[in-house]
Design an enzyme around this catalytic site. Structure first.
Site, PDB file in Angstrom:
ATOM      1  N   SER A 125       0.826  -1.206   0.000  1.00 29.41           N
ATOM      2  CA  SER A 125       0.000   0.000   0.000  1.00 29.41           C
ATOM      3  C   SER A 125       0.859   1.254   0.000  1.00 29.41           C
ATOM      4  O   SER A 125       1.950   1.266   0.569  1.00 29.41           O
ATOM      5  CB  SER A 125      -0.900  -0.010   1.242  1.00 29.41           C
ATOM      6  N   TYR A 150      -1.871  -0.969  10.896  1.00 29.55           N
ATOM      7  CA  TYR A 150      -2.148  -1.535   9.565  1.00 29.55           C
ATOM      8  C   TYR A 150      -0.986  -1.200   8.622  1.00 29.55           C
ATOM      9  O   TYR A 150      -0.407  -2.086   7.996  1.00 29.55           O
ATOM     10  CB  TYR A 150      -3.461  -0.987   8.995  1.00 29.55           C
ATOM     11  N   LYS A 154       2.172  -3.613   6.643  1.00 28.59           N
ATOM     12  CA  LYS A 154       2.565  -3.615   5.219  1.00 28.59           C
ATOM     13  C   LYS A 154       4.074  -3.395   5.099  1.00 28.59           C
ATOM     14  O   LYS A 154       4.753  -4.045   4.308  1.00 28.59           O
ATOM     15  CB  LYS A 154       1.798  -2.540   4.448  1.00 28.59           C
TER      16      LYS A 154
HETATM   17  C1  WQD Z   1      -9.729   9.129   1.230  1.00 23.71           C
HETATM   18  C2  WQD Z   1      -9.948  10.609   1.498  1.00 23.71           C
HETATM   19  C3  WQD Z   1     -10.266  11.124   3.805  1.00 23.71           C
HETATM   20  C4  WQD Z   1     -14.053   9.024   4.323  1.00 23.71           C
HETATM   21  C5  WQD Z   1      -6.993   4.181   3.233  1.00 23.71           C
HETATM   22  C6  WQD Z   1      -5.808   3.394   3.708  1.00 23.71           C
HETATM   23  C7  WQD Z   1      -5.105   2.773   2.521  1.00 23.71           C
HETATM   24  C8  WQD Z   1      -6.093   1.970   1.742  1.00 23.71           C
HETATM   25  C9  WQD Z   1      -7.215   2.874   1.251  1.00 23.71           C
HETATM   26  C10 WQD Z   1      -6.203  -0.299   2.454  1.00 23.71           C
HETATM   27  C11 WQD Z   1      -9.206  11.095   2.724  1.00 23.71           C
HETATM   28  C12 WQD Z   1     -11.521  11.440   3.014  1.00 23.71           C
HETATM   29  C13 WQD Z   1     -12.880   9.536   3.782  1.00 23.71           C
HETATM   30  C14 WQD Z   1     -15.091   9.922   4.708  1.00 23.71           C
HETATM   31  C15 WQD Z   1     -13.750  11.772   3.978  1.00 23.71           C
HETATM   32  N1  WQD Z   1      -6.616   0.944   2.553  1.00 23.71           N
HETATM   33  N2  WQD Z   1     -12.741  10.888   3.612  1.00 23.71           N
HETATM   34  N3  WQD Z   1     -14.899  11.259   4.509  1.00 23.71           N
HETATM   35  O1  WQD Z   1      -7.384   7.054   4.033  1.00 23.71           O
HETATM   36  O2  WQD Z   1      -6.569   7.610   1.666  1.00 23.71           O
HETATM   37  O3  WQD Z   1      -6.523   5.254   2.463  1.00 23.71           O
HETATM   38  O4  WQD Z   1      -7.847   3.414   2.430  1.00 23.71           O
HETATM   39  O5  WQD Z   1      -5.394  -0.783   1.736  1.00 23.71           O
HETATM   40  O6  WQD Z   1      -4.067   1.953   2.992  1.00 23.71           O
HETATM   41  O7  WQD Z   1      -4.900   4.277   4.340  1.00 23.71           O
HETATM   42  O8  WQD Z   1      -8.692   6.310   1.984  1.00 23.71           O
HETATM   43  O9  WQD Z   1     -11.063   6.438   1.372  1.00 23.71           O
HETATM   44  O10 WQD Z   1     -10.447   6.434   3.838  1.00 23.71           O
HETATM   45  O11 WQD Z   1      -9.986   8.448   2.456  1.00 23.71           O
HETATM   46  O12 WQD Z   1     -13.599  12.996   3.835  1.00 23.71           O
HETATM   47  O13 WQD Z   1     -16.177   9.517   5.202  1.00 23.71           O
HETATM   48  O14 WQD Z   1     -11.346  10.831   1.762  1.00 23.71           O
HETATM   49  O15 WQD Z   1     -10.028  12.127   4.787  1.00 23.71           O
HETATM   50  O16 WQD Z   1      -8.774  12.439   2.479  1.00 23.71           O
HETATM   51  P1  WQD Z   1      -7.258   6.674   2.605  1.00 23.71           P
HETATM   52  P2  WQD Z   1     -10.119   6.845   2.443  1.00 23.71           P
END
Ligand code: WQD
Length: 338
Positions: A125, A150, A154
């Protein structure tokens, strides 16, 4: 050739099983169904016409892993997805993550090292980069101290694979995903909605379908052009195809090192507000959202430099953000029978 896909009924795993079957591979999927459903097997069969072999195995059970490999001596390659992957949950329950994500990997590699040669694709990741200094992020970007257990699993996983490669006949490719989104265009498989979604896109589609009252946007005071955080959202089918290409590279012994690393993204960053606007366009409906405070542990921006995967794997993401969001929306409507 028979290929083992661990976590093969999961989100990225199931889409990769489809692409492997499309390329003529025989697939055996193992999964402990802790974050997936047995019905995914039927969805795969409806797409490819072939139901993959399946065994319900928990990779934390060392003897179960040993028995599996003694039963299936003809496995030519392994694509390893099975792992717990919720950042927030890993902070609350670190031992679940260290036991599941590390022990499973160790038991798998202990079986692979017995083979005269083994080909191993590891689901990693972009989280290993933390908040990278320079955008877009290349594979040489420094690994930062993990922001969650997590992410640490990785990083540790990559280190284990690298140490093992030095003294065994295991050849590996580490694939560092950016943000996988979307669903198969057939809407027969997609991201399974178990519990309250942590990730942005499933939360958007569940809000749009009326399951969630509104989306909370975590922060609009980031140093970005519109104040919201930037990510590289890649269609899960593009991601799945990259796994097949990487595996074929190892099977054909085209790898130049025993451990190769590739970033898998589109190469384009999109802000949260851009994703919302794109979703409203493809769904032709307004999304109910509110701006709230930042989420602990989030990075400001992360998007991939994909030159290496383009040049060496000959792979490039084909789907646009809008197409990926549209497939996610089709899937959400399908599973809610709307
Ligand atoms: C994306 C953006 C949030 C939810 C994570 C893990 C990564 C992978 C993918 C596993 C961010 C914003 C999110 C919400 C929001 N996981 N957001 N409201 O955090 O980039 O990555 O998931 O492999 O390893 O770290 O993905 O989709 O959670 O967030 O504003 O309800 O959307 O702050 O900027 P992230 P995400």
């Amino acid at each position: 050739m028979k290929i083992l896909v661990t976590g093969g009924l999961g989100f990225i795993g199931s889409h990769t099983v489809v692409e492997l079957q499309n390329e003529g591979f025989e697939v055996i999927a193992i999964d402990n169904l802790s974050n997936s459903s047995i019905d995914v097997l039927d969805g795969i069969e409806r797409i490819t016409g072939k139901k993959p072999l399946f065994e319900n195995i928990d990779l934390r059970d060392k003897s179960a892993v040993q028995n599996f490999f003694s039963k299936h001596q003809d496995i030519s390659g392994v694509i390893h997805f099975a792992a717990s992957k919720a950042v927030g949950e890993s902070v609350e329950n670190p031992l679940l993550y260290y036991e599941n994500n590390i022990n499973s990997l160790v038991y798998l590699l202990q079986e692979l090292q017995r083979k005269p040669e083994a080909h191993f694709i590891f689901s990693s990741s972009c989280t290993v980069y933390g908040q990278a200094e320079k955008m877009p992020i290349t594979e040489n970007a420094p690994i930062q101290v993990a922001m969650s257990p997590y992410g640490n699993t990785k990083q540790i996983g990559e280190e284990i694979i690298t140490d093992v490669a030095k003294v065994t006949s295991i050849n590996s490719i580490l694939l560092r995903y950016f943000n996988p989104i979307g669903a198969h265009p057939s809407a027969e498989i997609g991201e399974l909605p178990l519990g309250v979604p942590q990730n942005l896109v499933p939360f958007i589609t569940q809000t749009a379908i009326g399951l969630r009252e509104k989306l909370s946007v975590f922060g609009s005071d980031y140093p970005t052009f519109d104040g919201t955080a930037i990510r590289d959202y890649i269609h899960v089918v593009d991601l799945a195809k990259a796994h097949v290409i990487a595996l074929q590279r190892l099977l054909k012994k085209q790898n130049s090192e025993k451990v190769e690393i590739f970033n898998l993204g589109t190469g384009t960053g999109s802000s949260v507000l851009e994703v919302i606007n794109a979703f409203e366009k493809v769904s032709n409906q307004k999304l109910n959202y509110q701006i709230v405070g930042r989420r602990e542990g989030d990075v400001i921006e992360a998007y991939a430099n994909t030159d290496k995967a383009n040049a060496i794997l000959g792979w490039k993401a084909q789907y646009s953000l809008e197409e990926a969001l549209s497939s996610a929306w089709q899937w959400e409507q399908k599973i809610r029978n709307k």
